[in-house]
Design a protein around this motif. Sequence first.
Motif, PDB file in Angstrom:
ATOM      1  N   PRO A   1     -31.060 -35.529 -52.476  1.00 58.52           N
ATOM      2  CA  PRO A   1     -30.608 -36.077 -51.198  1.00 58.52           C
ATOM      3  C   PRO A   1     -31.767 -36.193 -50.208  1.00 58.52           C
ATOM      4  CG  PRO A   1     -29.110 -34.360 -51.975  1.00 58.52           C
ATOM      5  CD  PRO A   1     -30.306 -34.320 -52.867  1.00 58.52           C
ATOM      6  N   GLU A   2     -31.725 -37.189 -49.330  1.00 57.53           N
ATOM      7  CA  GLU A   2     -32.817 -37.488 -48.419  1.00 57.53           C
ATOM      8  C   GLU A   2     -33.214 -36.272 -47.576  1.00 57.53           C
ATOM      9  OE1 GLU A   2     -34.486 -40.286 -48.341  1.00 57.53           O
ATOM     10  OE2 GLU A   2     -35.776 -39.801 -46.633  1.00 57.53           O
ATOM     11  N   LYS A   3     -32.246 -35.477 -47.142  1.00 58.89           N
ATOM     12  CA  LYS A   3     -32.552 -34.357 -46.237  1.00 58.89           C
ATOM     13  C   LYS A   3     -33.354 -33.256 -46.920  1.00 58.89           C
ATOM     14  CE  LYS A   3     -28.051 -32.094 -46.990  1.00 58.89           C
ATOM     15  NZ  LYS A   3     -26.835 -31.588 -46.307  1.00 58.89           N
ATOM     16  N   TYR A   4     -33.395 -33.272 -48.277  1.00 55.26           N
ATOM     17  CA  TYR A   4     -34.153 -32.242 -48.989  1.00 55.26           C
ATOM     18  C   TYR A   4     -35.482 -32.754 -49.550  1.00 55.26           C
ATOM     19  CZ  TYR A   4     -29.695 -29.705 -48.967  1.00 55.26           C
ATOM     20  OH  TYR A   4     -28.545 -29.078 -48.585  1.00 55.26           O
ATOM     21  N   ILE A   5     -35.838 -34.009 -49.216  1.00 53.84           N
ATOM     22  CA  ILE A   5     -37.039 -34.599 -49.812  1.00 53.84           C
ATOM     23  C   ILE A   5     -38.297 -33.812 -49.466  1.00 53.84           C
ATOM     24  CG2 ILE A   5     -38.598 -36.608 -49.678  1.00 53.84           C
ATOM     25  CD1 ILE A   5     -36.319 -37.010 -51.566  1.00 53.84           C
ATOM     26  N   GLN A   6     -38.425 -33.338 -48.222  1.00 51.80           N
ATOM     27  CA  GLN A   6     -39.641 -32.618 -47.826  1.00 51.80           C
ATOM     28  C   GLN A   6     -39.787 -31.326 -48.635  1.00 51.80           C
ATOM     29  OE1 GLN A   6     -39.998 -31.932 -43.634  1.00 51.80           O
ATOM     30  NE2 GLN A   6     -42.056 -31.070 -43.781  1.00 51.80           N
ATOM     31  N   ILE A   7     -38.683 -30.647 -48.861  1.00 50.03           N
ATOM     32  CA  ILE A   7     -38.735 -29.431 -49.673  1.00 50.03           C
ATOM     33  C   ILE A   7     -39.084 -29.775 -51.111  1.00 50.03           C
ATOM     34  CG2 ILE A   7     -37.370 -27.491 -50.538  1.00 50.03           C
ATOM     35  CD1 ILE A   7     -35.724 -27.657 -47.944  1.00 50.03           C
ATOM     36  N   PHE A   8     -38.462 -30.845 -51.611  1.00 44.72           N
ATOM     37  CA  PHE A   8     -38.752 -31.288 -52.989  1.00 44.72           C
ATOM     38  C   PHE A   8     -40.251 -31.576 -53.150  1.00 44.72           C
ATOM     39  CE2 PHE A   8     -37.767 -33.396 -57.003  1.00 44.72           C
ATOM     40  CZ  PHE A   8     -38.819 -34.291 -57.124  1.00 44.72           C
ATOM     41  N   ASN A   9     -40.831 -32.314 -52.186  1.00 47.33           N
ATOM     42  CA  ASN A   9     -42.249 -32.659 -52.278  1.00 47.33           C
ATOM     43  C   ASN A   9     -43.141 -31.428 -52.262  1.00 47.33           C
ATOM     44  OD1 ASN A   9     -41.629 -35.371 -52.367  1.00 47.33           O
ATOM     45  ND2 ASN A   9     -41.856 -35.689 -50.163  1.00 47.33           N
ATOM     46  N   ALA A  10     -42.733 -30.425 -51.519  1.00 50.03           N
ATOM     47  CA  ALA A  10     -43.522 -29.190 -51.483  1.00 50.03           C
ATOM     48  C   ALA A  10     -43.474 -28.464 -52.824  1.00 50.03           C
ATOM     49  CB  ALA A  10     -43.015 -28.281 -50.361  1.00 50.03           C
ATOM     50  N   ILE A  11     -42.330 -28.480 -53.477  1.00 50.03           N
ATOM     51  CA  ILE A  11     -42.211 -27.834 -54.795  1.00 50.03           C
ATOM     52  C   ILE A  11     -42.946 -28.626 -55.858  1.00 50.03           C
ATOM     53  CG2 ILE A  11     -40.561 -27.118 -56.580  1.00 50.03           C
ATOM     54  CD1 ILE A  11     -38.492 -26.719 -54.371  1.00 50.03           C
ATOM     55  N   ASP A  12     -42.955 -29.953 -55.728  1.00 49.18           N
ATOM     56  CA  ASP A  12     -43.577 -30.842 -56.720  1.00 49.18           C
ATOM     57  C   ASP A  12     -45.101 -30.766 -56.581  1.00 49.18           C
ATOM     58  OD1 ASP A  12     -43.595 -34.474 -57.222  1.00 49.18           O
ATOM     59  OD2 ASP A  12     -44.135 -32.828 -58.569  1.00 49.18           O
ATOM     60  N   SER A  13     -45.704 -29.741 -57.128  1.00 49.58           N
ATOM     61  CA  SER A  13     -47.109 -29.431 -56.880  1.00 49.58           C
ATOM     62  C   SER A  13     -48.077 -30.484 -57.407  1.00 49.58           C
ATOM     63  CB  SER A  13     -47.461 -28.060 -57.474  1.00 49.58           C
ATOM     64  OG  SER A  13     -47.219 -28.054 -58.872  1.00 49.58           O
ATOM     65  N   ASN A  14     -47.715 -31.207 -58.480  1.00 44.77           N
ATOM     66  CA  ASN A  14     -48.631 -32.228 -59.013  1.00 44.77           C
ATOM     67  C   ASN A  14     -48.280 -33.639 -58.550  1.00 44.77           C
ATOM     68  OD1 ASN A  14     -46.340 -32.696 -60.481  1.00 44.77           O
ATOM     69  ND2 ASN A  14     -47.302 -32.488 -62.497  1.00 44.77           N
ATOM     70  N   SER A  15     -47.308 -33.745 -57.622  1.00 46.96           N
ATOM     71  CA  SER A  15     -46.933 -35.032 -57.006  1.00 46.96           C
ATOM     72  C   SER A  15     -46.584 -36.115 -58.018  1.00 46.96           C
ATOM     73  CB  SER A  15     -48.074 -35.531 -56.108  1.00 46.96           C
ATOM     74  OG  SER A  15     -48.326 -34.636 -55.070  1.00 46.96           O
ATOM     75  N   ASP A  16     -45.913 -35.715 -59.110  1.00 49.54           N
ATOM     76  CA  ASP A  16     -45.543 -36.724 -60.114  1.00 49.54           C
ATOM     77  C   ASP A  16     -44.109 -37.194 -59.972  1.00 49.54           C
ATOM     78  OD1 ASP A  16     -44.809 -34.662 -63.074  1.00 49.54           O
ATOM     79  OD2 ASP A  16     -44.163 -34.513 -60.986  1.00 49.54           O
ATOM     80  N   GLY A  17     -43.440 -36.783 -58.879  1.00 50.48           N
ATOM     81  CA  GLY A  17     -42.078 -37.222 -58.647  1.00 50.48           C
ATOM     82  C   GLY A  17     -41.028 -36.485 -59.442  1.00 50.48           C
ATOM     83  N   VAL A  18     -41.440 -35.409 -60.153  1.00 52.68           N
ATOM     84  CA  VAL A  18     -40.514 -34.623 -60.962  1.00 52.68           C
ATOM     85  C   VAL A  18     -40.772 -33.149 -60.701  1.00 52.68           C
ATOM     86  CG1 VAL A  18     -39.784 -34.016 -63.305  1.00 52.68           C
ATOM     87  CG2 VAL A  18     -40.383 -36.387 -62.762  1.00 52.68           C
ATOM     88  N   VAL A  19     -39.713 -32.399 -60.488  1.00 50.26           N
ATOM     89  CA  VAL A  19     -39.824 -30.941 -60.315  1.00 50.26           C
ATOM     90  C   VAL A  19     -39.402 -30.262 -61.606  1.00 50.26           C
ATOM     91  CG1 VAL A  19     -38.686 -28.972 -59.226  1.00 50.26           C
ATOM     92  CG2 VAL A  19     -39.623 -30.791 -57.814  1.00 50.26           C
ATOM     93  N   THR A  20     -40.251 -29.381 -62.098  1.00 57.67           N
ATOM     94  CA  THR A  20     -39.964 -28.642 -63.325  1.00 57.67           C
ATOM     95  C   THR A  20     -39.620 -27.192 -63.000  1.00 57.67           C
ATOM     96  OG1 THR A  20     -42.264 -27.965 -63.641  1.00 57.67           O
ATOM     97  CG2 THR A  20     -41.606 -30.100 -64.564  1.00 57.67           C
ATOM     98  N   ASP A  21     -39.060 -26.473 -64.014  1.00 54.24           N
ATOM     99  CA  ASP A  21     -38.736 -25.050 -63.811  1.00 54.24           C
ATOM    100  C   ASP A  21     -39.967 -24.263 -63.402  1.00 54.24           C
ATOM    101  OD1 ASP A  21     -36.287 -24.855 -66.539  1.00 54.24           O
ATOM    102  OD2 ASP A  21     -36.101 -25.493 -64.453  1.00 54.24           O
ATOM    103  N   LYS A  22     -41.112 -24.614 -64.003  1.00 53.90           N
ATOM    104  CA  LYS A  22     -42.354 -23.896 -63.709  1.00 53.90           C
ATOM    105  C   LYS A  22     -42.754 -24.070 -62.246  1.00 53.90           C
ATOM    106  CE  LYS A  22     -47.115 -23.418 -65.377  1.00 53.90           C
ATOM    107  NZ  LYS A  22     -48.117 -23.922 -66.356  1.00 53.90           N
ATOM    108  N   GLU A  23     -42.615 -25.286 -61.709  1.00 55.64           N
ATOM    109  CA  GLU A  23     -42.961 -25.533 -60.308  1.00 55.64           C
ATOM    110  C   GLU A  23     -42.005 -24.808 -59.371  1.00 55.64           C
ATOM    111  OE1 GLU A  23     -42.874 -29.820 -60.696  1.00 55.64           O
ATOM    112  OE2 GLU A  23     -45.019 -29.959 -60.270  1.00 55.64           O
ATOM    113  N   VAL A  24     -40.724 -24.756 -59.741  1.00 55.64           N
ATOM    114  CA  VAL A  24     -39.748 -24.060 -58.909  1.00 55.64           C
ATOM    115  C   VAL A  24     -40.091 -22.576 -58.816  1.00 55.64           C
ATOM    116  CG1 VAL A  24     -37.335 -23.380 -58.704  1.00 55.64           C
ATOM    117  CG2 VAL A  24     -37.913 -25.717 -59.387  1.00 55.64           C
ATOM    118  N   MET A  25     -40.404 -21.969 -59.959  1.00 54.35           N
ATOM    119  CA  MET A  25     -40.731 -20.546 -59.962  1.00 54.35           C
ATOM    120  C   MET A  25     -41.980 -20.257 -59.139  1.00 54.35           C
ATOM    121  SD  MET A  25     -38.307 -19.127 -61.506  1.00 54.35           S
ATOM    122  CE  MET A  25     -39.022 -17.482 -61.520  1.00 54.35           C
ATOM    123  N   ALA A  26     -42.977 -21.179 -59.233  1.00 53.05           N
ATOM    124  CA  ALA A  26     -44.204 -20.973 -58.459  1.00 53.05           C
ATOM    125  C   ALA A  26     -43.919 -21.043 -56.961  1.00 53.05           C
ATOM    126  CB  ALA A  26     -45.233 -22.027 -58.849  1.00 53.05           C
TER     127      ALA A  26
END
Length: 782
Positions: A754-779
Amino acid sequence: MNRILSVFCACIAISSLIAVAKVNTKDDIKTRILRLFPDADANGDGAISDKEEAALARRAIARHPKADANSDGILSTKEKHALLSAAEQKFKKDRNDTNSISSRGISESDDLGPGTKSMESPVRRGPQLVKPGEHGIGKQIPQLPFQDINGQTHSLADFADRKAIVFAMTGTGCPLCLKYAPTLASIEKQYRSRGVEFIYINPNQSEQKKELIGAIETHGFQGPYVQDGEKELPLALNAKTTTEVFVLDRARTLVFRGAVDDQYGFGYSLEVPRRHYLVDALDAALEGRTPAIQATTSPGCELYYTSDATTEHTITYHNRISRIIQANCLECHRTEGTAPMAFESYEGVKDYAGMIGDVVQRGIMPPWFAAPANTGSSGEPDPLHWANDRSLSDAEKNDLFKWINTGAPEGDPADKPLAKTFPNGWLIGKPDTTFRLPKPIPVQATGTMPYQHVTIATQLPEDKWVKAIEIRPGAPDVVHHVIVYIKPESPKKRQVKEFWAGYAPGNSTWIYPDGYARRLPKGATLEFEMHYTPNGKKTFDQTEIGLIYADEPPHHEIRVAAIANRKLEIPPRAANHRVDASLTLPYDAQILSFLPHMHLRGKSARYELLSNGTAKTLLDVPHYDFNWQLLYRLAEPLTLEKGNSIRFTGWFDNSADNPANPDPNVTVHWGQQTEDEMHVGYVEYVVSGAVPGSPIAAMRPTRPASQTVTSRPSRNKGNAVQIGGHTVQRNAIVDTLRKLDSDNDGRVSQSQIPEKYIQIFNAIDSNSDGVVTDKEVMAALN
């Protein structure tokens, strides 16, 4: 698997005439490859070598990384068998569908886009644009003596009074030759009265004279008809297929080669052609213009030569070099051009021969800075990757260097090309509207000038659809480049303006295919960013822009996205500082062009496609030059899927070794002037299925997480955690992402968020590939 299969099949063209026997899954892999992909046999020895098999595998992986299930960069035996089995099933289906496709043709509702790539498939192949200089365009054709089927001897000197000559390959056996015979006869009849001579070449020994005479009578061919079983004329022309045509101007300069049009090809036929390559080339030749399209492939029966011998003649200024200069340099290097020296005469070129060799050797001229794109497949010509590629071909460079090294001989003036004309009128035709800078801008005689920013209020009462744009400098000798933006109504600090058009010497027009147009909003204000290069005398400039409107709303609205990092911070004396930003597609889109924009410290730039954990280079500019704000327009649109990301990377040199650096001792931030910096990768695109003029979700660039996560002292107590400047609950993040991961593969794409969570998503997406993985979430949570 269907997606993998379609990409794998597209790697190699399969002849629609080759039947595929039922193959046991235990068959040798190379045997199956040869049955399915005969063109993979690059050397034609009837077998697939280890090298050829490896090349095919690499292409399959490059086209779709999921083919390599374990991501080890190699296709295992199991992976190869899976792909081949699926390919066999797909090929059988394609063969069953071919007859119905060919018989109905492709209707006007079939969207092929501005190019012909949509026709490309294992069983359908249409003409493709190719790089003119690599296919002989600009060369002078020798006199070529020949004898027609009536026994009359000719040479090209016999047709010196003709305004153009067409060599048309033909035959009475090849199916595509038969289809194109009436078209050739019709074009010949239309242009013969305008001073065009047609010469027909049949390269087949086996065809009987009575068959040839029958073809002449049936179709009404008027020009000489030559049966050349020894292929002397095709060899001199370097002809590739039996349907190719060659257009020579009065000076015997090859100005076009390729397909007659795009009506017929392998596995398809159209009711009427969409593109008239030969007619367009003839019109251009008769008017003294360069054809818009100078070279294409020409689907037909491939010619077989028993000898690799080629026709050679001594390279002189008049028979070769003048044509290279004319095609690649004269637009700027002429008496009234933008360059400081003129190359309109032998003496002028010889005076600067050493410099010409040096700048060509170093890749500085002609101005084109994209690294070569290896897009061809074994045994096939490389398709034209960039529609506006200005680089010299290897053949042109070699001839130029040979000429310089042999003393720059002048040669026979009788061999010189026709003079090239530069019309004073608008290249796009008479504009519907023009906008000129409100008052002349004084340009100083020496030194450097900062960017000049001038705004023009269009005062348009309604939105306009623009199909052609041309920027005309008032003083072209000092206007180095122009960028035109749509000025936002309420500009904000560090805001990236909407790029709309541009000018650089040799790139002054923007002409879009039918059905495509740019929107100029009601009441828009144009902002001109002017870059001037003083040339020793004071002058004034009053640049203008001309627009031609579409007669009706287009099928596709051309839009522009800016991939930018406005938070850039380049440290003092940093010699290779990297800045990234990425853009994730919220919908399927076709990418049309790229324009990287940086200032004096810009060193190199790169666009990459981020998909499935891999990065594929789309445009690489290893030596960025601030003085040339070049657009790189794809010859064929690049179709990307929703969720794909494009990353734009710029490298900056803020060291004392950068001679253009205003001050290596300062930290550099975003700014409008040249002493500041910008990091913007513009992308021109259309949205698949979008209604022109309708609002769509904005493509918003995202910076790497390392630049977006707020760095603060540890406040992550208990279940709370700081991510992207927001305090969130660990369990809420985990629960939300688990729900969004519908296929339970441990990956969530930005398009699902959802649009309101995009900033948080981008922060978790450490390699900026548009996909969040379990490893990135844990980090992020830890």
